[in-house]
Every structure is written in C-alpha cells, then in structure tokens.
Design a protein around this motif. Structure first.
Motif, PDB file in Angstrom:
ATOM      1  N   GLU A  43       0.850  -1.212   0.000  1.00  8.90           N
ATOM      2  CA  GLU A  43       0.000   0.000   0.000  1.00  8.90           C
ATOM      3  C   GLU A  43       0.878   1.251   0.000  1.00  8.90           C
ATOM      4  N   TRP A  44       1.923   1.200   0.800  1.00  6.58           N
ATOM      5  CA  TRP A  44       2.830   2.353   0.900  1.00  6.58           C
ATOM      6  C   TRP A  44       3.443   2.651  -0.467  1.00  6.58           C
ATOM      7  N   VAL A  45       3.839   1.566  -1.176  1.00 10.76           N
ATOM      8  CA  VAL A  45       4.460   1.757  -2.497  1.00 10.76           C
ATOM      9  C   VAL A  45       3.459   2.421  -3.455  1.00 10.76           C
ATOM     10  N   VAL A  46       2.216   1.927  -3.446  1.00  9.57           N
ATOM     11  CA  VAL A  46       1.198   2.493  -4.355  1.00  9.57           C
ATOM     12  C   VAL A  46       0.954   3.964  -4.024  1.00  9.57           C
ATOM     13  N   VAL A  47       0.800   4.245  -2.723  1.00 11.47           N
ATOM     14  CA  VAL A  47       0.504   5.620  -2.325  1.00 11.47           C
ATOM     15  C   VAL A  47       1.665   6.556  -2.672  1.00 11.47           C
ATOM     16  N   ARG A  48       2.888   6.086  -2.435  1.00 18.83           N
ATOM     17  CA  ARG A  48       4.028   6.956  -2.769  1.00 18.83           C
ATOM     18  C   ARG A  48       4.096   7.219  -4.263  1.00 18.83           C
ATOM     19  N   ARG A  49       3.781   6.181  -5.061  1.00 17.25           N
ATOM     20  CA  ARG A  49       3.770   6.370  -6.528  1.00 17.25           C
ATOM     21  C   ARG A  49       2.703   7.379  -6.934  1.00 17.25           C
ATOM     22  N   LEU A  50       1.551   7.284  -6.299  1.00 15.37           N
ATOM     23  CA  LEU A  50       0.475   8.234  -6.615  1.00 15.37           C
ATOM     24  C   LEU A  50       0.885   9.653  -6.234  1.00 15.37           C
ATOM     25  N   GLU A  51       1.468   9.779  -5.054  1.00 15.65           N
ATOM     26  CA  GLU A  51       1.852  11.122  -4.580  1.00 15.65           C
ATOM     27  C   GLU A  51       2.961  11.729  -5.433  1.00 15.65           C
ATOM     28  N   ALA A  52       3.746  10.846  -6.056  1.00 17.35           N
ATOM     29  CA  ALA A  52       4.875  11.356  -6.860  1.00 17.35           C
ATOM     30  C   ALA A  52       4.457  11.692  -8.289  1.00 17.35           C
ATOM     31  N   MET A  53       3.203  11.431  -8.621  1.00 18.68           N
ATOM     32  CA  MET A  53       2.778  11.689 -10.007  1.00 18.68           C
ATOM     33  C   MET A  53       2.785  13.189 -10.284  1.00 18.68           C
ATOM     34  N   GLU A  54       3.278  13.537 -11.461  1.00 16.40           N
ATOM     35  CA  GLU A  54       3.373  14.970 -11.784  1.00 16.40           C
ATOM     36  C   GLU A  54       1.991  15.528 -12.146  1.00 16.40           C
ATOM     37  N   ARG A  55       1.896  16.837 -12.044  1.00 13.57           N
ATOM     38  CA  ARG A  55       0.675  17.500 -12.504  1.00 13.57           C
ATOM     39  C   ARG A  55       0.898  17.955 -13.933  1.00 13.57           C
ATOM     40  N   PHE A  56      -0.056  17.644 -14.768  1.00 15.37           N
ATOM     41  CA  PHE A  56       0.069  18.053 -16.171  1.00 15.37           C
ATOM     42  C   PHE A  56      -0.324  19.514 -16.327  1.00 15.37           C
ATOM     43  N   GLU A  57       0.245  20.100 -17.375  1.00 15.61           N
ATOM     44  CA  GLU A  57      -0.063  21.506 -17.639  1.00 15.61           C
ATOM     45  C   GLU A  57      -0.877  21.625 -18.914  1.00 15.61           C
ATOM     46  N   PRO A  58      -1.900  22.471 -18.923  1.00 18.23           N
ATOM     47  CA  PRO A  58      -2.579  22.693 -20.210  1.00 18.23           C
ATOM     48  C   PRO A  58      -1.661  23.444 -21.162  1.00 18.23           C
ATOM     49  N   ASN A  59      -2.058  23.524 -22.412  1.00 19.74           N
ATOM     50  CA  ASN A  59      -1.218  24.231 -23.390  1.00 19.74           C
ATOM     51  C   ASN A  59      -1.117  25.712 -23.042  1.00 19.74           C
ATOM     52  N   PRO A  60      -0.014  26.362 -23.473  1.00 18.31           N
ATOM     53  CA  PRO A  60       0.155  27.789 -23.136  1.00 18.31           C
ATOM     54  C   PRO A  60      -1.042  28.624 -23.598  1.00 18.31           C
ATOM     55  N   GLY A  61      -1.333  29.672 -22.856  1.00 18.23           N
ATOM     56  CA  GLY A  61      -2.436  30.568 -23.218  1.00 18.23           C
ATOM     57  C   GLY A  61      -3.768  30.111 -22.667  1.00 18.23           C
ATOM     58  N   PHE A  62      -3.729  29.135 -21.759  1.00 20.98           N
ATOM     59  CA  PHE A  62      -4.994  28.594 -21.219  1.00 20.98           C
ATOM     60  C   PHE A  62      -5.797  29.685 -20.515  1.00 20.98           C
ATOM     61  N   VAL A  63      -5.103  30.490 -19.702  1.00 22.02           N
ATOM     62  CA  VAL A  63      -5.808  31.538 -18.928  1.00 22.02           C
ATOM     63  C   VAL A  63      -6.521  32.501 -19.889  1.00 22.02           C
TER      64      VAL A  63
END
Lengths: 202, 201
Positions: A43-63
């Motif tokens: 469980e610890w391994v799965v949770v650490r993998r989830l927590e380490a997942m990067e956040r994706f960025e939308p394409n430039p000019g999204f705002v």
C-alpha cells in the motif's frame, strides 16, 4: 488486548498507518504479522507512486482562452460607485466634504418632508391646478395635430383607400407582415456571434 | 483611508474571490492560474485525452467564474472548483459510455455504407503527435493502472492521493457518503496494487 493484537489490520487502520497515526498496540501487531507487513508495504508503495505523479499543464495561453469566454461583472454603475467610494475615502478632507454634503442633503430632505406635512392643503391646490393645466394643454395639442392632418391633400386619398372595413383589414395585414419581417431582420442583424470553443493547440 | 486591494499572489483564495466578485479581471486570472494545473491534471487523468481535457477544464473555469457571485465563502474554493471539474469529467464519461460505437459501426446504422462510415477506425492510421504525447504522458504503469479503474474510483483516488484532499472533503465534493468514499479508495488501491504487482516481482 491480546485478541486485538491477533486481528489483521482493517482498511481504516491501514489508512491510519499511512498517515502515521496507527495506535501502538496495532503497531505491535504489525511488527509481528508478516501478512499485515506485506500489505502495508505494498500500500505504501502504491501511495508513494500516486503522490509522486506529476501534474500536467494545459497548453500555453490557457488563462487567456478561459478569459475570452468570461464576461466580467463590471457594469458602469459598479465602476462609478467604486470610483466614488475611493475618491471619498482618499483623504480626511474629502471624507469631511462628503459627510457635510450628506448632512446638508439629509437636513434638506427632512425640512422638505416637514413642510409638505404642514402645508398639505396648499400642495393639493397646486396639484389640481397643474392637472387642469396639463389636461388643457393635451387637448389643445391634439386638436392642433388633427386639424393639421385634415388640411393635407393626401388625407382624402388615404381616407378613400381605406374607406371600407375589408380594405382596412388588408392594409393592416400588410403592415403587420412588414413589421414582423423588420423585427426578424433586426434580430438577425443584432444576434451575437456563436460561442467560440477554444481548442488545445497541437 | 480605503483598504488597498491585497496583493493577489499572496492573498488567500477567499480574498481573491472577494476581488473577483468586485469585477477585477486580475483576480479572475489569478484563480485560473492557481488551479489550472490541478484541475487540468484531474480531468486529463479522468478522460485520458488531452484536447478533450483542455475543453472540459475550460468549461469548468468558465462555469465557476460565471457563478463566482453565487459562491458561498463558508466552503473552500478548491472543493467547489474540484467538484465542478469532477462533475464535468464524470458527465462526459457517462455520455461517452452511452454513445459508444461498436467496432462494426453504430447500432443505428442500417446499410453497409453507414456501418462502414460509423465504424471505429482501429487500423491503417499512424498515431499523430498529440496521441504520441498522450501515450508518453499517460503511458507509465501507474497511469495505465489508473486508467483501468472505474471512473468513480479514479476520481476518489486522484483526489485523495494526488491532490491530497481529506476523505470528508472528497465526500462533500462528490456528493457521496463518507463510507462509500473510503470503500472506493480502498478498492482502488487494491486494484492498483494488483495491477502493479508484476513490477515488483
């Protein structure tokens, strides 16, 4: 206590262990139980993998693309009120001037209400005189307009054209069609462009 | 003296929302800037299509910003916007499920031509740059395992362990009982453990 130490960790206890809040007796069980240790480890391994997942960025000019679709609630009245508020609160002097004006305005309104209450008969007499005068002016104006129309040469031609109820109906129908057509045309001309859906740039 | 507007970068969400309600464009932009990555990431991982995720993320922000006047400050802004985003993603997934085409073509197609026209094209087309980017981004073992979860499990596990939201907040966001949220998360973790087991062997 001994019995509790024998039971395997529940899901909530695994959560508590992941959060570092598992109570000591259950920690003792965990130390002693190979099955629970294997479970918590995976469980610890799965949770650490989830927590380490990067956040994706939308394409430039999204705002900007979002803002293109949002109308700011900024009517003239709101801006004017905010501007007035800022000006009034700009210094002690402007605040004092505004307060004095408010006092003068308040006193004037109070005086006006008091005078009206004590001179209601005078006000009623003025009201009736004004109403009579307004009625006279209205009839005078109407008679002027009617006599002006009657003097025009096209009046009798028009009167002959719509001289029967059938003719009046036909002319009214044609006018109605023209009017509705004009409304439709105006609506089409004034229609806002369709909502733009901005897509991600490849 | 009038209270000067707070520096938006350092302001709390509630302060920025208050400025947005006064019609300050900079406050609107700040809200989008703060949440564009987490909201886009959540939706992208839910729908697994970059272009669609961007459309849904835009829709989320537009809906939230248009309704900012009716937002109730006693709730966390983040919970509110995540709720809108999750609803947008789940709604889309449900619609897609209803409109799923078979490989042989639409069930409404009656002629061979119509069946061919509506059939899914699964061969003879090389992946474009966008698909390649998606495959790279979502191609990791954990991403693929998440993609295999039921949408409800996916939303719960992403909010809990990627966004770090507490159980109670997730329950509020998704409109589910707390016990159901916990069950979904435990089941999701169990499925992920099994999906990733081969990596540890």
């Amino acid at each position: 206590m001994e019995e509790q130490r024998q039971l395997h960790l529940s899901n909530d206890e695994v959560d508590a262990w992941l959060d570092g809040s598992l109570i000591p007796p259950r920690l003792a069980h965990l130390d002693a139980c190979f099955q629970c240790r294997t479970l918590t480890r995976s469980e610890w391994v799965v949770v650490r993998r989830l927590e380490a997942m990067e956040r994706f960025e939308p394409n430039p000019g999204f705002v900007d693309r979002v803002m293109d679709q949002v109308a700011l609630p900024d009517p003239f009245a709101l801006r004017a009120a905010r501007s007035l508020w800022d000006r009034v609160h700009a210094s002690r002097r402007t605040l004092a001037i505004a307060a004095s004006l408010m006092v003068v305005l308040g006193l004037s309104m109070g005086g006006s209400v008091a005078w009206s209450l004590s001179h209601s008969e005078t006000l009623t007499a003025w009201g009736s005189w004004l109403a009579t005068q307004a009625g006279d002016w209205f009839w005078l104006g109407l008679r002027g307009v009617v006599s002006n129309v009657l003097e025009h040469p096209w009046y009798y031609a028009l009167r002959n054209t719509v001289g029967t109820p059938e003719r009046i109906a036909i002319v009214s129908a044609v006018n109605m069609v023209i009017y509705l057509g004009g409304l439709l045309l105006l609506k089409r001309l004034l229609a806002l462009p369709g909502r733009r859906v901005a897509h991600a740039q490849p | 003296m009038a209270k000067p507007p707070p520096n938006l970068r350092d302001a709390t969400d509630q302060e920025v929302v208050a400025q947005a309600r006064l019609g300050r464009e900079a406050a609107y932009r700040e809200l989008v800037r703060r949440y564009e990555r987490p909201i886009f990431s959540l939706i992208y991982r839910m729908v697994r299509n970059r272009e669609l995720a961007e459309d849904l993320a835009q829709e989320t922000f537009v809906k939230a910003l248009k309704a900012v006047g009716s937002y109730r400050p006693e709730y966390k802004f983040s919970s509110w916007i995540f709720k809108i985003a999750n609803n947008a993603a789940i709604d889309h997934l449900r619609k897609r499920e209803l409109a799923t085409l078979s490989i042989e073509g639409s069930p409404h197609a009656v002629t061979p031509d119509a069946m061919e026209a509506t059939a899914l094209q699964i061969s003879g087309r090389l992946p474009g740059p966008l698909e390649e980017l998606e495959a790279r981004e979502l191609g990791g073992a954990i991403e693929e395992a998440i993609g295999g979860l039921r949408p409800e499990y996916r939303a719960c596990i992403l909010l809990r362990h990627v966004e770090g939201r507490p159980y109670e907040e997730i329950a509020e966001m998704l409109g589910l009982p707390l016990g159901t949220v916990k069950t979904y998360i435990h089941r999701a973790r169990h499925e992920l453990r099994e999906a990733l087991a081969h990596l540890r062997e």
